[in-house]
Design an enzyme around this catalytic site. Structure first.
Site, PDB file in Angstrom:
ATOM      1  N   CYS A  67      23.133  12.420 -24.030  1.00 40.78           N
ATOM      2  CA  CYS A  67      22.958  13.666 -23.283  1.00 40.78           C
ATOM      3  C   CYS A  67      21.786  14.481 -23.850  1.00 40.78           C
ATOM      4  O   CYS A  67      21.813  14.862 -25.025  1.00 40.78           O
ATOM      5  CB  CYS A  67      24.248  14.482 -23.334  1.00 40.78           C
ATOM      6  N   CYS A 115      21.567  10.144   4.790  1.00 36.04           N
ATOM      7  CA  CYS A 115      22.903  10.020   5.368  1.00 36.04           C
ATOM      8  C   CYS A 115      22.969   8.784   6.275  1.00 36.04           C
ATOM      9  O   CYS A 115      22.288   8.731   7.308  1.00 36.04           O
ATOM     10  CB  CYS A 115      23.227  11.291   6.149  1.00 36.04           C
ATOM     11  N   CYS A 125      23.831   9.406   9.899  1.00 38.27           N
ATOM     12  CA  CYS A 125      22.760  10.057  10.655  1.00 38.27           C
ATOM     13  C   CYS A 125      21.883   9.035  11.376  1.00 38.27           C
ATOM     14  O   CYS A 125      21.378   9.309  12.475  1.00 38.27           O
ATOM     15  CB  CYS A 125      21.898  10.919   9.722  1.00 38.27           C
TER      16      CYS A 125
END
Length: 597
Positions: free
Chosen positions: A104, A445, A448
């Site tokens: 991290c 998407c 879509c």
């Protein structure tokens, strides 16, 4: 190849010289020049070796301070694991735990700050135990402590945890830890102590009191306990206070904020109440121009100053702007927060630039975000101090328009489905005199893509209907105040007569069902067109007939409607019409025939 060991180098040179001498004696030719050249080359190589050794020593000495801090911190900070975590928390009254993962980036930035804080607290004689847990190696233990994100800081007070709410520099960690472990205020009694204190803190609050008691002093201490970021300092010595705050007032009590930046001293002028002190700190704790970092980002985003001006620029390009911008920032203090973001720092700059549709920009960008009303503004002119000041004034008086991102206007020649962008959505949809089917999508998407193909087929099917257009817009790259869509894909039918309302079509329906909904809404639009016929009767005008009609010149698209259809019983009986008016959104023509209507 020579090594960097002097003894080994000397041995190699001796062997080479012996070999050269032997070779020279075994030959009748005079090779003295060759030997000299070889020796010179060896000396040059040794010289290079020595330079490298010196550079390594200098590098080691420059980083030795950091290494000592980390080495010391390793002895102070306890390494937790599955076996010792609960024992450590149970045996110690107060434990501050850092949950981290090695991969991290924010954990990597916080670790040295945490280590330095451990050293500082140890030097101060704090009983607080500092510990860290690798949540990747010990996930079950991390989960049992409530560590879900990284990095996470938790304070365990008598085995009961509370979340960390301070800053992320070593100084801020120390201040927060001291406040939460019973030392919210530091007392200074002499000038010597004041001198040491000024060196220690980059920002702190000074309170000068006649005595450390009474209502005013109690409000000061309550504010110190409530605040999580700034060190509070108290004194009853005027000399010590004057050393810290040169313009300190003679009257007591006195409170002032000290910062290590151009606006160094700020006096508190409000009634001495906890809420007023905290408000004063929130409005004044940041520099005139704050540089955004990973460590201070949470504090900046949560600032009570909700209107924030961001200057996205490379560090070198921003330097000449800093001083004049500080003067501009002073004029809007407590109203607008000025923030510089290095445009090359993708983690910090790109999320903001993406919201502006300028994520690929490399030039200086000036924009403002108001989190209170979820709005944004963009400086369209050159980012000079004078233009930025004018921009800020415009935001204050409401003359600067809100910014909505938009792609460039595309070429829609011969397009069956017209592509709209933020700049053209008004013309193509909300101000259009036609019925509009709007497809709202986002590029990533999958559903879509399916809907887009269906819309293409519908556009071809209704090609002969001139009062119906098909439009699509990419919601990820374009914005408009009237387009509030959160689900994708979305199909919206806007009737020609009233663009303030829309009919939502189900994107899960088949082509046949979608076509039926469109026909039904176009038909309703046709049926809803009303013609009022007025007749002059004496001195007034009266409605004597109502007709439903299709606008002149528009084909009915196979709906089966005639261009004019009178309502039974509403004929004028040969009286003659003196005025025609079409209502319901169609263009209309009116001649009142002298009625004044």
């Amino acid at each position: 190849m020579l090594t960097k060991n002097p003894i080994l180098n000397l041995t190699i040179i001796t062997l080479i010289l012996i070999s050269i001498t032997t070779f020279s004696l075994s030959n009748e030719l005079d090779n003295d020049d060759v030997v000299d050249d070889d020796v010179d080359e060896l000396e040059q190589l040794l010289s290079i070796d020595e330079q490298e050794d010196q550079q390594q020593q200098q590098s080691s000495s420059s980083s030795s301070g950091d290494a000592k801090v980390l080495s010391k911190a390793q002895r102070i900070v306890v390494e937790l694991n599955n076996d010792n975590t609960q024992k450590t928390i149970g045996k110690n009254e107060q434990v501050l735990i850092l949950g981290y993962t090695p991969w991290c980036p924010r954990s990597a930035e916080l670790m040295p700050q945490f280590a330095e804080a451990a050293n500082l607290l140890n030097d101060l004689g704090s009983s607080l135990l500092m510990a860290k847990l690798d949540a990747e190696r010990f996930p079950k233990t991390a989960s049992s402590l409530g560590i879900k994100g990284y990095p996470t800081l938790l304070l365990f007070n008598n085995a009961t945890s509370q979340p960390y709410t301070g800053g992320f520099t070593s100084e801020e960690i120390v201040i927060w830890a001291q406040k939460k472990t019973g030392k919210p205020v530091v007392r200074v009694s002499s000038v010597a102590e004041a001198e040491e204190l000024v060196k220690k803190y980059s920002i702190f609050v000074l309170g000068l009191f006649e005595a450390f008691e009474g209502p005013d002093y109690e409000e000061f201490v309550k504010a110190a306990v409530e605040d999580n970021e700034i060190q509070f300092v108290e004194t009853n010595s005027y000399d010590a206070a004057k050393h810290i705050f040169p313009n300190v007032k003679l009257s007591k009590p006195f409170i002032g904020l000290i910062k290590s930046e151009p606006e160094k001293y700020t006096s508190f002028e409000e009634p001495l109440k906890m809420e007023k002190i905290l408000q004063f700190l929130n409005h004044n704790k940041f520099p005139l121009v704050t540089t955004l970092t990973e460590l201070n980002s949470v504090k900046v985003y949560s600032s009570q100053t909700k209107l924030q001006l961001y200057i996205f620029a490379e560090a070198d390009e921003f330097k000449p702007l800093l001083q004049p911008l500080q003067e501009v920032a002073r004029k809007f203090k407590t109203k607008i927060m000025f923030i510089h973001v290095d445009i090359t720092e993708d983690n910090l700059a790109k999320p903001f630039l993406t919201m502006l549709g300028l994520e690929d920009s490399s030039k200086t960008v000036v924009a403002a975000f108001d989190s209170k009303i979820s709005s944004k503004y963009l400086l369209e002119s050159e980012p000079t101090p004078s233009n930025i000041e004018e921009f800020c004034s415009g935001m204050m008086d409401g003359t600067v328009p809100l910014y909505y991102k938009s792609q460039a206007v595309p070429d829609n020649t011969n397009a069956s489905v017209v592509v709209a962008v933020g700049k053209t959505l008004d013309d193509l949809v909300f101000s259009s005199s036609k019925n509009v089917l709007l497809e709202v999508y986002i590029p990533w998407c999958p559903a879509c893509d399916v809907t887009a193909k269906q819309v293409e087929k519908l556009a071809k099917h209704f090609k002969g209907l001139e009062n119906l257009t098909f439009v699509r817009i990419d919601a990820s790259a374009n914005e408009h105040p009237k387009l509030q869509v959160t689900d994708y894909p979305t199909l919206l039918f806007y009737p020609a007569a009233d663009k303030s309302t829309s009919v939502k079509l189900s994107t899960k329906s088949g082509l046949k069902e979608m076509a039926a909904v469109i026909k039904r809404n176009v038909k309703a639009e046709v049926e809803g067109t009303v013609v009022l016929r007025l007749r002059r009767c004496g001195g007034d005008c009266r409605i004597v007939a109502v007709e439903f009609c299709v606008r002149k010149g528009v084909e009915d698209g196979g709906l089966g409607w005639s261009s004019t259809k009178s309502v039974a019983g509403m004929e004028d009986g040969g009286l003659g019409w003196v005025a025609d008016q079409v209502v319901g959104g169609w263009p209309w023509h009116s001649e009142d025939g002298g009625c004044g209507g």
